[in-house]
Motif scaffolding. Structure first.
Motif, PDB file in Angstrom:
ATOM      1  N   ARG A  30     -10.106   4.892  -7.202  1.00 40.22           N
ATOM      2  CA  ARG A  30      -9.357   5.510  -6.115  1.00 40.22           C
ATOM      3  C   ARG A  30      -7.920   5.818  -6.547  1.00 40.22           C
ATOM      4  NH1 ARG A  30     -10.987   2.197  -0.655  1.00 40.22           N
ATOM      5  NH2 ARG A  30     -10.099   0.443  -1.817  1.00 40.22           N
ATOM      6  N   GLY A  85      -8.840   0.143  -6.761  1.00 38.69           N
ATOM      7  CA  GLY A  85      -7.496   0.532  -7.157  1.00 38.69           C
ATOM      8  C   GLY A  85      -7.544   1.455  -8.350  1.00 38.69           C
ATOM      9  N   ARG A 139      -5.386   5.040   0.002  1.00 39.66           N
ATOM     10  CA  ARG A 139      -6.216   5.038  -1.203  1.00 39.66           C
ATOM     11  C   ARG A 139      -7.046   6.313  -1.153  1.00 39.66           C
ATOM     12  NH1 ARG A 139      -4.795   1.557  -5.338  1.00 39.66           N
ATOM     13  NH2 ARG A 139      -3.529  -0.011  -4.302  1.00 39.66           N
ATOM     14  N   THR A 141      -8.675   5.155   2.387  1.00 39.83           N
ATOM     15  CA  THR A 141      -8.127   4.227   3.375  1.00 39.83           C
ATOM     16  C   THR A 141      -6.740   4.670   3.809  1.00 39.83           C
ATOM     17  OG1 THR A 141      -6.881   2.872   1.815  1.00 39.83           O
ATOM     18  CG2 THR A 141      -9.213   2.329   2.096  1.00 39.83           C
ATOM     19  N   SER A 179       0.256   3.468   2.923  1.00 40.83           N
ATOM     20  CA  SER A 179      -0.372   4.051   1.739  1.00 40.83           C
ATOM     21  C   SER A 179      -1.805   4.452   2.038  1.00 40.83           C
ATOM     22  CB  SER A 179      -0.333   3.081   0.557  1.00 40.83           C
ATOM     23  OG  SER A 179      -1.188   1.993   0.791  1.00 40.83           O
ATOM     24  N   LEU A 201      -3.859   6.944  -5.146  1.00 38.22           N
ATOM     25  CA  LEU A 201      -2.923   6.300  -4.221  1.00 38.22           C
ATOM     26  C   LEU A 201      -1.860   7.297  -3.782  1.00 38.22           C
ATOM     27  CD1 LEU A 201      -2.083   3.551  -2.974  1.00 38.22           C
ATOM     28  CD2 LEU A 201      -0.596   3.251  -4.953  1.00 38.22           C
TER      29      LEU A 201
END
Lengths: 458, 458
Positions: free
Chosen positions: B199, B401, B331, B301, B329, B201
């Motif tokens: 993912r 992440g 994702r 997300t 934030s 960011l």
């Protein structure tokens, strides 16, 4: 007492009265700074002398902090307990003063003559209006107008640590029919006000815990419950779109403003645009079916005073916080029971909590609202006196915040308070170049003469 | 290359292979502490020697930080760029180690033999699995299995400041067909994994201003717009009750997980209760119509990472805050354009802003998601090789992440990455008593032999 003659005496005596105020203003009685303890004692001693001059038996009582001046004199009619404070705020930042804060002077300004100096308005100038009224009445009639107890505090600007213990220890000595407090302001430039409603305060802190530690938002983002999301979900429900607080029972037992008082409020011509414009806003944000003055005086509120979760420093951290917390306060009005509201709020939060979260609450105190019983004749007496003196009639108004001394009189001495003062919005209380209009001082003194005249007729 | 003979050689050579790893582990190459700069240089030089032994021409290139080891060897078949890092984390708190972190040893534990020491798993032990596989193949066949470029970094644990400039300056020298990264873990104890989705960011900070200064909640409470209330109202709309993000267009162009990959995920037997139980949670809190693995691997997300307004210290202040801010934030997954999401988010916030408030945004960067093109034959080759070696078949998995190095290979060198590693969840990366299972090292080496064998057949 012959009213006109007494008022004429006040007018004739203005210059020496101002000189007497200057003497008090020259004493740097900064209560919060121990370096000025001797000056606080000096101010207390000076006021004992002033009271004695007026025929009031007075004494500076020692306390763990600064002295409490208490005076007594007998007399006819109702027994008043008059309160003021002789201590003042510090003078920082001193560079912004255009004169020595403790070398007061009368200055001519575009808006008229002002008394410039620390404490001119808060509260030395104000308490002296009452003493000067007594002086004029005594000079004219030979006696004081009523039975009097006087209480001058020296710690009002530093949290009043000795006040409650002193009041409790001297409750009998301080008994009276009504308290009179001169530490508030005019409603508008030419409109006197008597504060008859004071909102109370309930403080709560809630802390919501989700995961037991901060998580990495890459690893857990999307699957782990985020307590910040839970907190905003709950707090977003605190008000509906109409600005109405959603805690069950919140508005129960709240009386409507009496019609005659509402009429007085309507007559004040309150300008919400000007009031809000001063702070960069324009639209009253409270209950949309209430008038702006009701929003700040007679209706309760719920406000987020603080909120924190996760990483709040510079830059960014991709953390899923373990906890999220908020400080929430409620301004309470008459009819609301702070303890009941606290319970209702906590229940309401808990009912919205998702299964994986816990919440802890911390109480930050509660004080009920005060609402004076307007059937007591002193309120109408004061209103008549003030309305005679000023261009506009006096109004019974509310105060959005609490005034602790009025709460203490109510709680400890079971006394209602007549809150009358003559400060103006531009007096710069607590700020550099504090001033008190000579007009506030002069008409304030005349106002007390008239109020005491009305009270004597009660 | 004769696979079985090579694997047998790996088995027979385990002890000397472990000794060779120990030599590397004894070098305290802590990159973040300047006191260990010489040790970082020593680790780089040591690896140059190891590569030269294998017939790979290598050099430690100086950088403003620690050296970058680059090696080249010609060979048949696809050209691999292998990446690892020779630097390690600091050892604090040293008291919690039960042996000197840089005096590594094989220890017998209840769960089997482990290599104990700083860097055993992250990343020295892992990068050595690849080099030991090359060594066995070379010994057995006389040649390396394919054309190779090697890149060993010495700053991975300290933010990789020299990496991007070095990659840009040496882009031509680092060209290859595919990058191979050994710095990740097994999916489960006996289940190898190939990360094929990472993912991205997007970081945003929003600051809402209401009144132009903090206000007293007594005076203004009930009439003034409170920006904390505005912030919670807006952020509470970020998700609906189903956990779906409400920013318009947020889910546009997001592909579903391919059926065969989804079947692999389903076969993993992911236990959300255990995963969440570790952090004190129990219920997957994401999109309720998605599986838990989709929530963390393939679905985007929106999370509140930080939030602050008003007074957040001890006790209570009856302040109406002037500002309220949050760090949010997202994702990102494949198909989402971070710049478009940023614009959509800001528009969505602005559309909810009441008239009396303003909002300012601050960008905290954006990196798109990576999704490997599974049509590239290297992925199936690696999966076949891994599945032969381990008790359970290998799975293409996601990473919640980002793994920066994979992003750099994609962005700077236009290379897809084969992310394979053998670390286990209890290896204690970055923690005291870091270990790497001897099984991870041994079967890891065998895995690379099998993977390289499969790649050679491509």
């Amino acid at each position: 007492m012959t009213l006109d003659a007494t008022l004429a005496r006040v007018d004739a005596d203005l210059e020496p009265a101002l000189d007497r105020l200057m003497t008090l203003l020259r004493i740097p009685s900064i209560s919060t700074d121990p370096a000025f303890a001797k000056d606080c004692q000096a101010a207390a001693d000076h006021l004992v002398g002033v009271l004695e001059e007026l025929g009031i038996t007075a004494k500076a009582h020692p306390t763990p902090g600064h002295p409490m001046v208490v005076g007594h004199s007998d007399g006819p009619g109702p027994h008043l307990l008059f309160y003021g404070h002789y201590d003042v705020q510090p003078v920082d930042p001193i560079d912004l003063w255009h004169r020595d804060p403790f070398d007061p002077a009368i200055e001519d300004t575009a808006k008229g003559q002002v008394i410039r100096g620390r404490g001119a308005a808060d509260d030395k100038g104000q308490l002296m209006t009452f003493l000067e009224a007594l002086r004029a009445i005594k000079a004219e009639t030979g006696t004081l107008p009523c039975k009097l107890t006087v209480l001058f505090e020296g710690e009002e600007e530093s949290g009043s640590p000795s006040l409650v213990p002193f009041m409790k220890a001297h409750a009998e000595e301080l008994q009276a029919d009504i308290a009179v407090i001169c530490d508030t302001g005019l409603y508008g430039h030419d409109t006197p006000a008597i504060i008859t409603m004071l909102r109370g305060l309930l403080g709560e802190e809630l802390t919501i815990t989700g995961p037991k530690l901060d998580l990495h938002s890459g690893m857990y983002g999307g699957i782990a419950m985020n307590p910040a999301r839970v907190l905003v979900d709950i707090l977003s429900n605190l008000h509906d779109d109409n600005g109405t607080v959603q805690v069950p029972g919140f508005y129960e037992n709240i009386p409507e403003v009496p019609e005659d008082v509402q009429a007085q409020w309507d007559a004040l011509g309150f300008d919400p645009s000007a009031f809000l414009g001063d702070v960069g806003l324009s639209i009253p944000a409270g209950e949309q079916d209430r008038t702006p003055l009701q929003m700040i005086w007679s209706r309760p509120t719920a406000e987020i005073n603080g909120m924190t979760s996760g990483y709040t420093g510079d830059g960014f951290k991709t953390v899923l916080p373990s906890i999220a917390s908020a400080k929430v306060s409620f301004r309470m009005v008459a009819g609301q029971d702070p303890d009941a509201i606290r319970i209702a709020f906590r229940d309401w939060v808990r009912a919205q909590l998702p299964a994986d979260c816990t919440v802890e609450f911390k109480s930050h105190g509660a004080s009920p609202a005060s609402s004076m019983d307007l059937n007591h004749p002193v309120f109408d007496a004061a209103r008549r006196g003030l309305s005679e003196e000023w261009p506009n009639p006096a109004a019974f108004v509310g105060a959005g915040g609490s005034i602790p001394i009025a709460g203490y009189f109510q709680d400890i001495l079971d006394l209602q308070s007549l809150l009358v003062g003559f400060s103006r919005a531009d007096d710069g209380l607590h700020s550099p170049n504090e001033k008190y209009d000579v007009e506030s001082f002069h008409k304030g003194t005349r106002s007390w003469v008239r109020i005491l005249d009305e009270i004597a007729k009660m």
